[in-house]
Design an enzyme around this catalytic site. Structure first.
Site, PDB file in Angstrom:
ATOM      1  N   LYS A  39     -17.243  -2.093 -34.373  1.00 17.80           N
ATOM      2  CA  LYS A  39     -15.772  -2.010 -34.358  1.00 17.80           C
ATOM      3  C   LYS A  39     -15.281  -1.441 -33.030  1.00 17.80           C
ATOM      4  CE  LYS A  39     -13.513   0.842 -37.377  1.00 17.80           C
ATOM      5  NZ  LYS A  39     -12.542   1.701 -36.664  1.00 17.80           N
ATOM      6  N   ARG A  94     -12.636  -2.657 -27.672  1.00 18.48           N
ATOM      7  CA  ARG A  94     -12.651  -2.489 -26.210  1.00 18.48           C
ATOM      8  C   ARG A  94     -12.877  -3.814 -25.505  1.00 18.48           C
ATOM      9  NH1 ARG A  94     -13.687   2.103 -28.813  1.00 18.48           N
ATOM     10  NH2 ARG A  94     -13.388   4.114 -27.803  1.00 18.48           N
ATOM     11  N   LYS A 112      -8.450  11.499 -40.642  1.00 19.94           N
ATOM     12  CA  LYS A 112      -8.925  10.115 -40.486  1.00 19.94           C
ATOM     13  C   LYS A 112      -8.037   9.197 -41.345  1.00 19.94           C
ATOM     14  CE  LYS A 112     -12.216  10.771 -37.531  1.00 19.94           C
ATOM     15  NZ  LYS A 112     -12.072  10.219 -36.177  1.00 19.94           N
ATOM     16  N   ASP A 156     -17.967   9.210 -38.197  1.00 25.11           N
ATOM     17  CA  ASP A 156     -17.573   8.207 -39.197  1.00 25.11           C
ATOM     18  C   ASP A 156     -18.609   8.057 -40.311  1.00 25.11           C
ATOM     19  OD1 ASP A 156     -15.257   7.730 -37.801  1.00 25.11           O
ATOM     20  OD2 ASP A 156     -16.031   5.983 -36.739  1.00 25.11           O
ATOM     21  N   GLY A 193      -6.395   3.425 -35.828  1.00 27.10           N
ATOM     22  CA  GLY A 193      -6.177   4.496 -34.851  1.00 27.10           C
ATOM     23  C   GLY A 193      -6.665   4.092 -33.466  1.00 27.10           C
ATOM     24  N   ARG A 218      -0.865   9.925 -39.201  1.00 26.42           N
ATOM     25  CA  ARG A 218      -1.943  10.520 -38.402  1.00 26.42           C
ATOM     26  C   ARG A 218      -1.405  11.113 -37.098  1.00 26.42           C
ATOM     27  NH1 ARG A 218      -6.906   6.517 -38.265  1.00 26.42           N
ATOM     28  NH2 ARG A 218      -7.861   8.346 -37.292  1.00 26.42           N
TER      29      ARG A 218
HETATM   30  C1  S3P Z   1     -13.350   5.611 -32.411  1.00 24.07           C
HETATM   31  C2  S3P Z   1     -13.387   6.968 -32.256  1.00 24.07           C
HETATM   32  C3  S3P Z   1     -13.449   7.922 -33.373  1.00 24.07           C
HETATM   33  C4  S3P Z   1     -13.847   7.239 -34.660  1.00 24.07           C
HETATM   34  C5  S3P Z   1     -13.112   5.948 -34.870  1.00 24.07           C
HETATM   35  C6  S3P Z   1     -13.402   4.987 -33.738  1.00 24.07           C
HETATM   36  C7  S3P Z   1     -13.277   4.763 -31.211  1.00 24.07           C
HETATM   37  O1  S3P Z   1     -12.175   8.521 -33.545  1.00 24.07           O
HETATM   38  O2  S3P Z   1     -13.620   8.103 -35.753  1.00 24.07           O
HETATM   39  O3  S3P Z   1     -13.489   5.340 -36.087  1.00 24.07           O
HETATM   40  O4  S3P Z   1     -13.531   3.533 -31.319  1.00 24.07           O
HETATM   41  O5  S3P Z   1     -12.966   5.281 -30.141  1.00 24.07           O
HETATM   42  P1  S3P Z   1     -11.704   9.813 -32.684  1.00 24.07           P
HETATM   43  O6  S3P Z   1     -11.509   9.386 -31.306  1.00 24.07           O
HETATM   44  O7  S3P Z   1     -10.406  10.240 -33.324  1.00 24.07           O
HETATM   45  O8  S3P Z   1     -12.781  10.828 -32.875  1.00 24.07           O
END
Ligand code: S3P
Length: 426
Positions: free
Chosen positions: A19, A24, A341, A314, A91, A119
């Site tokens: 993911k 990215r 989260k 995660d 997020g 969030r």
């Molecule tokens: C992610 C970073 C993490 C992770 C999220 C994916 C990412 O979050 O929990 O599922 O792809 O950069 P945080 O940056 O809030 O730690």
């Protein structure tokens, strides 16, 4: 959906693309000047939110079966969206694109689903504002909807991050590419570094010194012809745990991303006594991958915290399931981030996992304590529409006496075919 008890887990399990890397790959390919073919892209709802947002910025993204093709118009080639961008439940989409929207010469407004609207976004708005961006949130907590009044030539800053977060770090890195000087980020502990690795492969100058990352302004990025996304260790984690805790199990999961910043789950499962083997270690685009073999194991409780946590943030719901089958107590410190989260995951674990294994799970504001080896029962549990809680509850039930979960559909966020491996009925 009712998940049935499984007697063993054997054979090869296919898991979807990563993911974090999928997000990215689309965002960074949008900033090059050529067409990039992305193989093994995760067609989960979160990554599709990123695709839709990039299309709204005027980027050409074509989905052709499993493959996707992204044609960028250069670092300065994004266009002002003519509507509000919807990051859905994601997020990563929102935080990375806040960093990308900040240095554009136009206005972008973001929203998201009920979970994302609650969030915290102040953690990304703060450093971007220090760089000179104008960003307005709905309230003093800076919740969605958020409007970014973009501005060219942000200032390069030195920013010490209060929490380890790859999303916040990536937002600052993206803004830093457009800044008028060097940007330095200091992390309290290393978070996943896919952004640094992939942008370096695009020719960006990003240097790492201990916990500091230096980003130099970029004139342009040179995209590779092809990006091959490895399979997601966060999705593999459910089968790593399930194979370890069910008797007579032996599972192979091929081509899993084993970037050091993501392999905490393997390290901790090994500390707990799990038999895990890595084979065919290889590298592509700066990212390591390997085939993982995992066998039924007798687990024991462990105590972890500190810099281990960002390496398995995660995977903690899955790890909590493993701990419930271990002998003794497991203490997981420094996991307050789980409260912000997709749901409050500490709350979800204590409320729902205890229905399967009563008096096993306790949480403080920042720590999770699991008393292993308690009796397990069939239970009806709530997922809070959180994909990782839904998947962790499913493997918990499969290893215990079955479980009935609501909102099973939410697994499509990161793992659309998750239930293919389990036995279940409507
Ligand atoms: C992610 C970073 C993490 C992770 C999220 C994916 C990412 O979050 O929990 O599922 O792809 O950069 P945080 O940056 O809030 O730690």
């Amino acid at each position: 959906m009712k998940i049935l008890k499984l007697n063993n887990l054997r054979g090869e399990i296919k898991i979807p693309g990563d993911k974090s890397i999928s997000h990215r790959s689309v965002i960074f390919s949008s900033l090059g000047n050529s067409t990039v073919e992305i193989e093994n892209f995760l067609h989960g709802a979160d990554c599709l939110s990123t695709v839709e947002c990039m299309k709204s910025f005027g980027v050409d993204v074509k989905i052709d079966g499993e493959k996707i093709f992204v044609t960028g118009n250069g670092l300065s080639g994004l266009r002002e969206p003519d509507n509000i961008l919807d990051a859905g439940n994601s997020g990563t989409t929102l935080r990375l694109l806040l960093g990308l929207a900040a240095p554009q010469n136009f206005v972008t407004t973001f929203t998201g689903d009920g979970s994302l609207r609650q969030r915290p976004m102040g953690r990304v708005i703060k450093p971007l504002t220090e760089m000179g961006a104008s960003i307005v949130g709905r309230n003093e907590n800076k919740n969605l909807p958020i409007t970014v009044i973009g501005r060219k030539n942000l200032r390069g800053i030195t920013y010490e991050m209060p929490v380890a977060s790859a999303q916040v770090k990536s937002a600052i890195i993206l803004a830093g590419l457009y800044a008028d000087g060097m940007t330095t980020i200091i992390e309290p502990a290393p978070s996943r570094d896919h952004t640094e690795k992939m942008l370096s492969a695009f020719g960006a100058r990003i240097e790492k010194f201990g916990n500091a990352i230096k980003i130099y302004p970029a004139e342009n990025l040179t995209a590779p012809e092809k990006i091959i996304v490895s399979n997601d260790i966060s999705s593999a984690a459910y089968w790593v745990v399930l194979a370890a805790i069910i008797k007579n199990s032996a599972v192979t999961i091929k081509n899993v991303g084993v970037n050091q910043t993501r392999t905490g789950i393997l390290d901790v499962m090994k500390m707990m006594g799990a038999t895990i083997e890595l084979e065919n270690l290889r590298e592509s685009g700066g990212e390591l991958s390997a085939d993982i073999k995992i066998f039924s194991s007798n687990l024991r409780g462990v105590e972890i915290g500190g810099s281990m946590i960002p390496r398995l943030i995660d995977e903690i719901p899955a790890l909590a399931v493993a701990a419930a089958f271990a002998e003794g107590t497991t203490i997981i410190h420094d996991v307050g981030e789980l409260r912000v989260k997709e749901s409050d995951r500490l709350n979800a674990i204590v409320n729902e996992f205890n229905k399967i294994s009563p008096r096993s799970f306790e949480a403080t504001q920042t720590d999770l304590i699991i008393h292993g080896g308690q009796e397990k029962f069939f239970a009806e549990c709530k997922t809070y529409a959180d994909h990782r809680i839904a998947m962790a509850l499913s493997i918990f039930g499969a290893a215990a006496e079955g479980v009935e979960i609501d909102n099973a559909d939410c697994v499509k966020i990161s793992y659309p075919n998750f239930f293919e491996v389990l036995k279940w009925e409507k």
